[in-house]
Enzyme design. Structure first.
Site, PDB file in Angstrom:
ATOM      1  N   HIS A 106      -1.481   3.449  -5.724  1.00 49.93           N
ATOM      2  CA  HIS A 106      -2.153   2.242  -5.267  1.00 49.93           C
ATOM      3  C   HIS A 106      -2.346   1.243  -6.409  1.00 49.93           C
ATOM      4  O   HIS A 106      -2.554   0.046  -6.184  1.00 49.93           O
ATOM      5  CB  HIS A 106      -3.508   2.610  -4.663  1.00 49.93           C
ATOM      6  CG  HIS A 106      -3.999   1.631  -3.644  1.00 49.93           C
ATOM      7  ND1 HIS A 106      -4.468   0.384  -3.977  1.00 49.93           N
ATOM      8  CD2 HIS A 106      -4.094   1.719  -2.290  1.00 49.93           C
ATOM      9  CE1 HIS A 106      -4.842  -0.257  -2.884  1.00 49.93           C
ATOM     10  NE2 HIS A 106      -4.623   0.522  -1.847  1.00 49.93           N
ATOM     11  N   LYS A 141      -3.854  -1.278   8.766  1.00 46.57           N
ATOM     12  CA  LYS A 141      -5.205  -1.462   8.231  1.00 46.57           C
ATOM     13  C   LYS A 141      -5.804  -2.786   8.669  1.00 46.57           C
ATOM     14  O   LYS A 141      -6.991  -2.861   9.003  1.00 46.57           O
ATOM     15  CB  LYS A 141      -5.179  -1.385   6.704  1.00 46.57           C
ATOM     16  CG  LYS A 141      -6.567  -1.493   6.077  1.00 46.57           C
ATOM     17  CD  LYS A 141      -6.536  -1.236   4.583  1.00 46.57           C
ATOM     18  CE  LYS A 141      -7.952  -1.282   4.001  1.00 46.57           C
ATOM     19  NZ  LYS A 141      -7.958  -0.979   2.558  1.00 46.57           N
ATOM     20  N   HIS A 149      -3.755  -9.400   2.384  1.00 48.12           N
ATOM     21  CA  HIS A 149      -5.210  -9.476   2.482  1.00 48.12           C
ATOM     22  C   HIS A 149      -5.573 -10.652   3.375  1.00 48.12           C
ATOM     23  O   HIS A 149      -4.835 -11.637   3.464  1.00 48.12           O
ATOM     24  CB  HIS A 149      -5.830  -9.686   1.100  1.00 48.12           C
ATOM     25  CG  HIS A 149      -5.791  -8.471   0.241  1.00 48.12           C
ATOM     26  ND1 HIS A 149      -6.057  -8.501  -1.111  1.00 48.12           N
ATOM     27  CD2 HIS A 149      -5.526  -7.171   0.531  1.00 48.12           C
ATOM     28  CE1 HIS A 149      -5.956  -7.278  -1.610  1.00 48.12           C
ATOM     29  NE2 HIS A 149      -5.627  -6.466  -0.639  1.00 48.12           N
ATOM     30  N   ARG A 179       0.850  -1.192   0.000  1.00 49.12           N
ATOM     31  CA  ARG A 179       0.000   0.000   0.000  1.00 49.12           C
ATOM     32  C   ARG A 179       0.889   1.247   0.000  1.00 49.12           C
ATOM     33  O   ARG A 179       1.952   1.262   0.637  1.00 49.12           O
ATOM     34  CB  ARG A 179      -0.921   0.002   1.213  1.00 49.12           C
ATOM     35  CG  ARG A 179      -1.921  -1.148   1.204  1.00 49.12           C
ATOM     36  CD  ARG A 179      -2.760  -1.169   2.474  1.00 49.12           C
ATOM     37  NE  ARG A 179      -3.709  -2.285   2.456  1.00 49.12           N
ATOM     38  CZ  ARG A 179      -3.442  -3.519   2.886  1.00 49.12           C
ATOM     39  NH1 ARG A 179      -2.224  -3.798   3.369  1.00 49.12           N
ATOM     40  NH2 ARG A 179      -4.352  -4.464   2.835  1.00 49.12           N
ATOM     41  N   TYR A 238      -5.165 -14.625   8.286  1.00 52.33           N
ATOM     42  CA  TYR A 238      -3.960 -14.184   7.593  1.00 52.33           C
ATOM     43  C   TYR A 238      -2.778 -14.655   8.422  1.00 52.33           C
ATOM     44  O   TYR A 238      -2.757 -14.526   9.647  1.00 52.33           O
ATOM     45  CB  TYR A 238      -3.910 -12.668   7.455  1.00 52.33           C
ATOM     46  CG  TYR A 238      -2.536 -12.181   7.009  1.00 52.33           C
ATOM     47  CD1 TYR A 238      -2.147 -12.270   5.691  1.00 52.33           C
ATOM     48  CD2 TYR A 238      -1.624 -11.698   7.940  1.00 52.33           C
ATOM     49  CE1 TYR A 238      -0.886 -11.880   5.282  1.00 52.33           C
ATOM     50  CE2 TYR A 238      -0.352 -11.301   7.546  1.00 52.33           C
ATOM     51  CZ  TYR A 238       0.006 -11.394   6.221  1.00 52.33           C
ATOM     52  OH  TYR A 238       1.262 -11.015   5.822  1.00 52.33           O
ATOM     53  N   ARG A 244      -0.604  -2.296  -6.986  1.00 53.16           N
ATOM     54  CA  ARG A 244      -1.106  -3.517  -6.353  1.00 53.16           C
ATOM     55  C   ARG A 244      -2.008  -4.290  -7.324  1.00 53.16           C
ATOM     56  O   ARG A 244      -1.899  -5.509  -7.467  1.00 53.16           O
ATOM     57  CB  ARG A 244      -1.856  -3.175  -5.066  1.00 53.16           C
ATOM     58  CG  ARG A 244      -0.919  -2.713  -3.970  1.00 53.16           C
ATOM     59  CD  ARG A 244      -1.648  -2.132  -2.787  1.00 53.16           C
ATOM     60  NE  ARG A 244      -2.489  -3.071  -2.065  1.00 53.16           N
ATOM     61  CZ  ARG A 244      -2.067  -3.992  -1.226  1.00 53.16           C
ATOM     62  NH1 ARG A 244      -0.763  -4.145  -1.007  1.00 53.16           N
ATOM     63  NH2 ARG A 244      -2.911  -4.786  -0.580  1.00 53.16           N
TER      64      ARG A 244
END
Length: 405
Positions: free
Chosen positions: A330, A267, A357, A242, A367, A333
């Site tokens: 961005h 995030k 993610h 990011r 994750y 990505r």
């Protein structure tokens, strides 16, 4: 005898306080210094008390009598007017402490430490600009759905649909915090579902055609801006993290000998590891000679702060790219996600883990920073090699990890 304004004006201060009585316990106290105070004398349970009515002439004779009559009505109903006033003052203080703005700032102070600084800044600015001027002083428990909707529609009316929806979401979080802390009974924002115009969510502009990616990489090589910004541009497609994570990268998280970068993703509230291809390590070693003595890999004008969040997009615009329709910081990505899967045939779950993610598995959404790490190390080097081939103008045959024709 009832008082008159003439009698009040003609009475001069004396050596001692003077009391001018009007009847029903109301009198005007004139001090030797000339101040004039309205007082009401009354009894509760046989005890004499005084109630301050106001200051003359700010409170005139007629208004003083009205306040006296109101106080005597309370007495007739068994209420001590002095105690009633104290209760009103306490309620007023509590209302101020439980205003929407006070609760919102308390909620923000608790949440902000866990957010990225840019995210926190956007939220408080949104509240201060679009919500507080109209709802800030209102007791949060008294705000109803129509009142909140009127404020949100003011945002909507200027065409800022996404901002209106984000403000709606933030207000809901604040109301639910108020409910949890006993300052409100319910969250009225839930009544507004479907009341705002749908927000048009657009994906970040990106380039996913391999030929055009090669053109972009050559343009980055030819960039004539600062060395720090150029290195950020060179690393953006290689690392595809990011933009905020890239610009705020700290040298403490890099181990160039082990070819990895570790950091905390604010995030998703997870630790993340980025395997570094040999090309990325080479760029970072060269940059380390310039900025390695400081905290940030990409320092801004103030070396104690990271590079501006607008720096990469501004550089792309200088190179002639439209950051709204062609490529944005961005967008690297989306570029990597698309080409790694469609051209290099990398498994989606490996790509998603590298993108940090949350990936649904047999145990639910989860994750793991080191899951597929061997495959990710191999993927990141293959990706960097593939980009080198695109930059050189080679024709790439789709296939696992890319095969140069």
């Amino acid at each position: 005898m009832p008082l008159t304004d003439t009698a009040i004006k003609n009475t001069k201060p004396g050596d001692k306080p003077i009391k001018l009585f009007d009847g029903g316990g109301l009198f005007l106290l004139i001090t030797p210094a000339g101040q004039r105070y309205w007082r009401l004398k009354y009894r509760v349970l046989g005890k004499e008390k005084l109630l301050a009515i106001g200051v003359y002439p700010d409170v005139g004779l007629k208004d003083a009598r009205g306040k006296r009559d109101a106080a005597r009505k309370l007495l007739a109903n068994g209420v001590d007017p002095g105690e009633a006033r104290k209760a009103q003052k306490i309620a007023k203080v509590e209302r101020a402490a439980n205003s929407f703005e006070a609760v919102a700032r308390e909620w923000f102070a608790r949440q902000a430490p866990g957010w990225a600084s840019t995210h926190a800044s956007k939220i408080i600015q949104r509240l201060e600009k679009d919500i507080f001027p109209w709802l800030g002083g209102r007791p949060i428990a008294e705000i109803a759905a129509p009142e909140l909707l009127a404020v949100l529609r003011r945002i909507e009316g200027r065409g800022a649909l996404d901002t209106a929806h984000r403000a709606h979401q933030n207000c809901g979080q604040i109301f639910r915090y108020a409910v949890a802390t006993g300052r409100a009974e319910r969250d009225p924002s839930g009544d507004l579902r479907g009341a705002l115009q749908p927000s048009k969510h657009e994906n970040f502009a990106s380039i996913t055609d391999p030929v055009r990616v090669g053109e972009l990489l050559r343009a980055i090589d030819a960039f004539r801006g600062t060395f720090v910004v150029k290195c950020a541009l060179l690393l953006a497609p290689l690392l595809f993290v990011r933009p905020g994570e890239l610009r705020s990268a700290e040298w403490a998280g890099f181990d160039l000998d082990r070819a990895e970068w570790r950091y905390f993703v604010t995030k998703t509230k997870t630790d993340h590891v980025v395997p570094l291809a040999s090309q990325a390590v080479a760029i970072l070693r060269e940059l380390h000679a310039l900025t390695g003595g400081g905290r940030y890999v990409f320092p801004g004008r103030d070396p104690k702060k990271p590079m501006s969040e607008a720096a990469v997009n501004a550089a792309l615009r200088r190179m002639g790219y439209d950051t709204k329709t062609e490529i944005t910081g961005h967008g690297f990505r989306a570029m990597a996600r698309t080409i790694l899967h469609e051209e290099l045939e990398i498994k989606p779950e490996v790509i998603e883990h590298q993108l940090a993610h949350k990936v649904a598995d047999s145990l639910g959404t989860a994750y793991n920073r080191t899951k597929f790490i061997d495959a990710r190390i191999k993927m990141m080097q293959a990706w960097a090699d593939y980009l080198d081939q695109l930059k050189a103008g080679a024709r790439i045959i789709p296939g696992k990890f890319g095969q140069v024709a």
